[in-house]
Design an enzyme around this catalytic site. Structure first.
Site, PDB file in Angstrom:
ATOM      1  N   GLY A  28       0.834  -1.186   0.000  1.00 29.44           N
ATOM      2  CA  GLY A  28       0.000   0.000   0.000  1.00 29.44           C
ATOM      3  C   GLY A  28       0.872   1.241   0.000  1.00 29.44           C
ATOM      4  CE1 TYR A  29       3.482   2.873  -3.928  1.00 31.73           C
ATOM      5  CE2 TYR A  29       1.561   1.477  -4.164  1.00 31.73           C
ATOM      6  CZ  TYR A  29       2.860   1.787  -4.480  1.00 31.73           C
ATOM      7  OH  TYR A  29       3.556   0.976  -5.346  1.00 31.73           O
ATOM      8  CG  LEU A  30       2.342   4.983   4.516  1.00 32.72           C
ATOM      9  CD1 LEU A  30       3.626   4.922   5.317  1.00 32.72           C
ATOM     10  CD2 LEU A  30       1.130   5.005   5.433  1.00 32.72           C
ATOM     11  CD  GLU A  82      -2.187   7.677  -1.065  1.00 28.02           C
ATOM     12  OE1 GLU A  82      -2.243   7.116  -2.186  1.00 28.02           O
ATOM     13  OE2 GLU A  82      -1.517   8.701  -0.866  1.00 28.02           O
TER      14      GLU A  82
END
Length: 155
Positions: A28-30, A82
């Site tokens: 996942g992407y912060l 996100e």
């Protein structure tokens, strides 16, 4: 560290028979901003935190910093990411002096299979396997950060 990478479509699943390693990956992407992505990844039983800079004009090179972190911390960080966690299996295939990483995506990106190869220079040559398709290098639609927000199923 500068990452030099080329990306390709994959014609068929014959690459699976050549794989010497296979790992499930959740990432996942912060931050999915292309100028500075911050990624959390669980690959097999290991966790990683990675920061990548913007690609150069050719799309071949960009800054990359990665540190291994405890998998329990990576699991907690994934909860802060996100929307659009990436779910895939990575197959590693040796061809000549290089290793191709082939990602087979699931979930919202089901049906997408992409191969990547890391190189030592932008002009380095490499042996192309029969299953390697069209080059995608520099096409942001195939970056995982883009796929997390704009999944393949919506194309």
């Amino acid at each position: 560290m500068i990452e030099i990478e080329r990306k390709f479509t994959v014609k068929d699943d014959s690459f699976k028979a050549e794989a010497f390693a296979k790992n499930h990956i959740a990432q996942g992407y912060l931050n999915s901003n292309p100028a500075r992505t911050v990624r959390v990844r669980i690959k097999g039983n290991k966790g990683f935190l990675t920061i990548k800079g913007a690609s150069n004009d050719t799309g071949l090179s960009r800054f990359e910093w990665e540190k291994e972190i405890p998998v329990a911390e990576a699991q907690m960080l994934l909860l802060l990411c996100e929307k659009g966690v990436i779910d895939k299996t990575r197959f590693e295939i040796k061809k000549g002096h290089h290793v191709f990483e082939v990602d087979e995506f699931y979930g919202d990106n089901e049906g997408l299979i992409v191969a990547e190869i890391e190189l030592n220079s932008e002009t380095e040559t490499f042996e192309k396997p029969d299953w390697l398709g069209t080059e995608l290098t520099g096409d942001i639609r195939y970056y995982n950060a883009y796929l997390s927000n704009n999944p393949f199923k919506n194309w």
